[in-house]
Design an enzyme around this catalytic site. Structure first.
Site, short mmCIF file in Angstrom:
data_model
loop_
_atom_site.label_atom_id
_atom_site.label_comp_id
_atom_site.label_asym_id
_atom_site.label_seq_id
_atom_site.Cartn_x
_atom_site.Cartn_y
_atom_site.Cartn_z
N PHE A 751 16.72 -3.92 -6.44
CA PHE A 751 17.68 -5.01 -6.30
C PHE A 751 18.67 -4.63 -5.20
CE2 PHE A 751 21.60 -7.21 -7.99
CZ PHE A 751 21.18 -8.49 -7.63
N THR A 752 18.88 -5.51 -4.23
CA THR A 752 19.62 -5.14 -3.03
C THR A 752 21.11 -5.46 -3.07
OG1 THR A 752 19.09 -7.26 -2.02
CG2 THR A 752 17.59 -5.40 -1.59
N CYS A 753 21.67 -5.66 -4.22
CA CYS A 753 23.10 -5.99 -4.31
C CYS A 753 23.94 -4.76 -3.98
CB CYS A 753 23.44 -6.50 -5.70
SG CYS A 753 25.18 -6.92 -5.89
N THR A 754 24.54 -4.76 -2.79
CA THR A 754 25.34 -3.59 -2.39
C THR A 754 26.66 -3.51 -3.15
OG1 THR A 754 26.16 -4.91 -0.53
CG2 THR A 754 24.35 -3.38 -0.09
#
EC number: 2.3.2.26
Length: 782
Positions: A751-754
Site C-alpha cells: 500500500f503506497t500511502c506515504t
C-alpha cells in the site's frame, strides 16, 4: 629558738613539720635567717621544687593573680606566713653545730610548701568551684594538677575570673580557645574558669583554620557553655560553627562572617551584630535573646526570644545611624531612602531573599504585635521619605509579598499606604504576564505572590476576562503548586467559578467537552479540560485545554504536542488542521508564542530545504516548502504535471540511480555538523530527514489520497536507504525496512500511502532517538 611576728595556725601544718619546729626550739640556740626574696608572677606550678641552701634564699613561684584574689582573711594569713618564714632568726649560734644548714633549708621548704598548697586548695575551690581531687590532687592556678593533702574546701563566693594571665594577641586567644574546645570535645568537664573567655580578642581569626573540620560540619561538634562577654570578633570568620549556651553580652561582632552560624540557647544581649555582607547564608538564632542588640536588616530571627524593650537609647555606630525597634532588638535603617537603600533594604527578590521586610516577618507569629509595630515604623519612614512611584516600582513585589498578608493587613496605617502600591503591582503583572508565561512558581511565589494576585483579581473581576492569559496561569499554579495552601486552592476554585459564569466565557463550556462534561470543572484529575482561555482579539474565540497540556505548553520540552487542545468559535469545536500554530498564537493566544518560537528555532529541518531549494534559483518553492512546515495540513498540492516535472528537474540530479549522490550526501553531513559523527549518528539524522520528506509527499501536505509527488517519495526513500547502509541497527528489523521501502514505490503490492509510512517512521524515531527527531521535525508536524 624564738618564732616571732605573729602566731601561725598550726592546725594546718602537718605533724612532721610540727616536730621539726619543736626540734628547732629544743636544740637550736642560734637561728638561721632565711628570706623570701622574690615572688614570681609566672605560670609555674605552686608545687615546684624550692631552691634551698644556707646562703640561698627560699624561692618559690606564686602567680600574682592568686595573691590578688585571695579573700581578705586569706591574704592576711598568706602575709603572716611569708613574714613568719622571713623572720626565723638566727638567735643561737650554737644551733649551727647541732643542725646542718641543709636540714634547716629542708624544714623551711616543707613548711612553706604545705602552707601554700593549702591556700591554693582554697583558691581553687573559690575560683573554679572544683573540689579537691582524690588522693590529695588539686588543680592549681594554672590548671595543672598538684599534689596536696585533701582539705574540705571553705564556702565562699564563686568568681568567673581566670587565675592565669590573659593572652596577649588574637592568635594566643585562639590557641587557648582551641585547647579548651578540644578538651571539651574529648569529654573533659571544663570548669567555669576554663570556659571563661570574657574580654577575649578574636579579631581577624578564621575559626575554620584553628578548629577541626568536625566543628564546621552539619550536626557537628558544638562549642558549649563558653563565656565570650565583652569580646571582640571584628573581621573574624565564625561560619558554620554552633554556639550553644554561650554568652556574648556586650561583645562586638562587626564585619564578622557568620555564614550558617548557629546560636542556640545563648545570651546575645547588648551585642553589635552587624555581620559582614560577605555572609552567604544567614546565621540562625534558636532560643536566643538579643536585647538591645543591633542587628543587620538582613537577618533571620525565626528562633529569637523577644522581651519587653527598655528605655535604652539606640546604639552608636560609626557614620551615624537610623534605627527602629523590633521588640527589644534594634534594627538598622538607612539614613536616607536613596535608590540603593530602597533596593538593599526592601528588595529581597533581588537580594537572595534578604530584606528588612523578611527580617521582621521571620519572627514567630506569637510576636505579631511586635512585628506590626515594627512594620508600621518602617512604613512611616518610607512615607516620610516621600518616595516616588518610580522609586517604589522595583520593590512593589517585595512589599506586597509581605505587607499584603496577615498580621500586617490588620493595621489601618499599613493597609492605607499599601493599597496604591498593590494596585500598581497588579497592573504591572497584567501588562507583563498576560502574553508571556509567569516565572516558574517556587515556594516563595506560591505562598506570597499568588495569594496577592488572587486578592487583586477578586477586587478587579473585569480583569479575569480582559487578561485571561494571566488569570488562567494564576489559577493553574494555585491548583497545582505543591506549596500552595488549601485556603489558596479553595479561593482559586471559587474565583474560577465566577470567571466561568461571565457572559464572555459561559457560551464555551456547555458543549459536552469542558471539565466534567456538564459545564463544571473537574479538579480531581489533571487530564480534564478545565481551562478556557479567551482570544486576545476575538471574544468569540477560545481555547480549551487540560491542566497537563497548559503546563507543558507554557513550559515546553522538545516532545511537547502543540495541537492537544480544542479551538472553539462561538462555543463550537473547529478543526486546527489547516491553522498555523504560530499564527494562532501570535493573533489569539500570545501567551504561548514565545515558548513556541523558542522550540521552533531548535528545529533544523529548514537547512536541508535551503540546500535543495536555494532562494536564488527556487525562491517560490522554497517559501512553499517552509510555509508547509508551519501547519499540519497544506492546501497547496504539487501533483499536477508542471509541478511534478519541476520537482523532477530539481531532485533527479541528487539521486543518480535512485541513491544519494556522494556530493549531496557530504552537503547534508556538513549542514548538520555530522562530518566527524559516528555512522549511527549520521544514520539517525538521515532517518529523521526521510520521515519529514515522507510527510511532504503525503496527502497532509503536497500529495492527495490518490497521488503524491514521485520526486519527494523517491528522495525520502533514498535518505532511508543511506541510513540503512550506515547503521541497520537503528531500524526495527530488515523486514520493516523492506516494508517501508516497498510502500514508497508501491512494489510487491504494498500500500503506497506515504502518510502511513511517515507516521510509522516517526513513532519509531520518537521511541529510539527522540532528541534527534526533535531537532529536525517541524513543530507543527510533531
Amino acid at each position: 629558738m624564738k618564732i616571732s611576728s605573729g602566731a601561725i595556725n598550726f592546725s594546718t601544718i602537718p605533724n612532721q613539720v610540727k616536730k621539726l619546729i619543736t626540734s628547732i626550739r629544743e636544740h637550736t640556740k642560734n637561728g638561721l635567717t632565711s628570706k623570701i626574696t622574690s615572688v614570681k608572677n609566672t605560670h609555674t606550678s605552686l608545687n615546684e621544687k624550692f631552691k634551698t641552701g644556707k646562703d640561698s634564699p627560699i624561692e618559690f613561684a606564686l602567680p600574682q593573680k592568686i595573691k590578688d584574689f585571695f579573700q581578705p582573711k586569706d591574704k592576711n594569713t598568706l602575709n603572716k606566713t611569708l613574714i613568719t618564714v622571713k623572720n626565723i632568726k638566727d638567735t643561737n649560734n650554737a644551733g649551727k653545730k647541732n643542725i646542718s644548714a641543709e636540714d634547716v633549708s629542708k624544714m623551711n621548704a616543707a613548711f612553706m610548701r604545705k602552707h601554700i598548697a593549702n591556700q591554693t586548695c582554697d583558691y581553687n575551690y573559690r575560683m573554679t568551684g572544683a573540689a579537691p581531687l582524690p588522693g590529695g590532687v588539686s588543680v592549681s592556678a594554672n590548671n595543672r594538677p598538684t599534689v596536696s593533702e585533701g582539705r574540705t574546701p571553705p564556702v565562699s563566693p564563686s568568681l568567673s575570673l581566670q587565675a592565669t594571665s590573659s593572652p596577649s594577641s588574637p592568635a594566643d586567644w585562639a590557641k587557648k580557645l582551641t585547647d579548651a574546645v578540644l578538651r571539651q570535645k574529648a569529654g573533659e568537664t571544663l570548669t567555669a574558669a576554663d570556659r571563661d573567655f570574657s574580654n577575649a580578642d578574636f579579631r581577624n581569626i578564621t575559626f575554620s583554620k584553628i578548629f577541626p573540620p568536625s566543628f564546621m560540619e552539619r550536626d557537628g561538634d558544638i562549642i558549649k557553655g563558653f563565656n565570650f562577654s565583652n569580646s571582640k570578633f571584628t573581621y573574624s570568620d565564625i561560619s558554620h560553627l554552633h554556639f550553644d549556651e554561650c554568652r556574648f553580652t556586650y561583645s562586638t561582632l562587626s564585619d564578622v562572617v557568620c555564614s550558617n552560624t548557629k546560636f542556640s540557647n545563648s545570651d546575645m544581649n547588648e551585642v553589635v551584630l552587624q555581620y559582614s555582607i560577605t555572609t552567604q547564608q544567614q546565621p540562625s538564632f534558636i532560643d536566643t535573646t538579643l536585647k538591645n542588640t543591633l542587628i543587620r536588616h538582613k537577618a533571620n530571627l525565626s528562633g529569637v526570644i523577644l522581651n519587653e524593650p527598655d528605655n535604652s537609647s539606640p546604639p552608636s555606630v560609626s557614620g551615624g545611624g537610623n534605627f527602629i525597634r523590633l521588640g527589644d532588638i534594634w534594627l538598622q535603617m538607612p539614613l536616607l531612602w536613596t535608590e540603593n537603600a530602597v533596593d538593599g533594604f526592601l528588595n529581597h527578590e533581588h537580594n537572595n531573599g534578604k530584606s528588612i521586610l523578611m527580617t521582621i516577618d521571620s519572627l514567630p507569629d506569637k510576636y505579631s504585635q511586635e512585628k506590626v509595630q515594627a512594620m508600621e515604623n518602617l512604613v512611616k519612614s518610607l512615607r516620610g521619605g516621600r518616595l516616588t512611584e518610580a522609586c517604589i516600582r522595583p520593590v512593589e513585589s517585595s512589599l506586597v509579598s509581605v505587607l499584603a498578608h496577615p498580621p500586617y493587613t490588620q493595621s489601618a496605617l499599613i493597609s492605607e499606604w499599601l493599597g496604591p502600591v498593590q494596585e500598581r503591582f497588579f497592573a504591572h503583572q497584567c501588562q507583563t504576564y498576560n502574553d508571556v508565561p509567569l516565572p516558574a512558581p517556587d515556594t516563595y511565589y506560591q505562598q506570597r505572590i499568588l495569594p496577592v494576585l488572587l486578592d487583586s483579581f477578586d477586587r478587579n473581576s473585569a480583569a479575569m476576562t480582559t487578561h485571561s492569559g494571566l488569570f488562567n496561569q494564576v489559577i493553574l499554579h494555585c491548583m497545582t503548586g505543591v506549596d500552595c495552601t488549601d485556603g489558596t486552592r479553595q479561593k482559586a476554585a471559587a474565583l474560577y467559578e465566577q470567571y466561568l459564569a461571565h457572559p464572555a466565557v459561559s457560551p464555551h463550556i456547555h458543549n459536552g467537552l469542558f471539565g466534567n462534561y456538564d459545564g463544571s470543572p473537574d479538579w480531581t484529575t489533571r487530564a480534564a479540560d478545565n481551562f478556557l482561555l479567551l482570544s486576545s482579539q476575538d471574544s468569540d474565540t477560545a481555547m480549551m485545554l487540560s491542566t497537563d497540556t497548559l503546563l507543558t505548553m507554557l513550559n515546553p520540552t522538545p516532545d511537547t504536542a502543540w495541537d492537544n487542545f480544542y479551538l472553539l468559535r462561538a462555543g463550537e469545536n473547529v478543526s486546527t488542521a489547516q491553522i498555523s500554530p504560530v499564527e494562532l498564537f501570535r493573533h489569539d493566544f500570545p501567551v504561548f508564542l514565545a515558548a513556541f518560537n523558542q522550540q521552533a528555532v531548535q528545529r533544523r529541518f529548514g537547512e536541508l530545504i535551503d540546500i535543495i531549494l536555494s532562494t536564488e534559483e527556487h525562491g517560490e518553492l522554497n517559501q512553499q516548502f517552509l510555509a508547509a512546515t508551519n501547519q499540519k495540513h497544506s492546501t497547496v498540492k504539487l501533483i499536477d504535471d508542471a509541478s511534478v516535472s519541476r520537482l523532477a528537474t530539481i531532485f533527479d540530479p541528487l539521486l543518480p540511480e535512485g541513491k544519494l549522490s556522494p556530493a549531496h550526501y557530504q552537503h547534508i553531513l556538513s549542514a548538520y555538523h555530522l562530518t566527524d559523527a559516528t555512522p549511527q549518528k549520521q544514520a539517525e539524522t538521515l532517518f529523521c530527514l526521510s520521515t519529514a520528506f515522507a510527510r511532504y509527499s503525503s496527502s497532509a501536505i503536497f500529495g492527495t489520497e490518490h497521488d503524491s509527488p514521485p520526486a519527494l517519495r523517491g528522495y525520502a526513500e533514498a535518505l532511508m536507504q543511506k541510513a540503512w547502509e550506515l547503521s541497520p541497527a537503528i531500524f526495527p528489523s530488515s523486514e520493516q525496512f523492506t516494508d517501508w521501502s516497498d510502500r514508497f514505490h508501491g512494489l510487491h503490492g504494498a500500500f503506497t500511502c506515504t502518510s502511513v509510512v511517515a507516521d510509522s517512521m516517526q513513532r519509531h524515531a520518537r521511541k529510539y532517538f527522540p532528541s534527534v527527531l526533535s531537532s529536525i521535525l517541524p513543530l507543527a508536524w510533531a
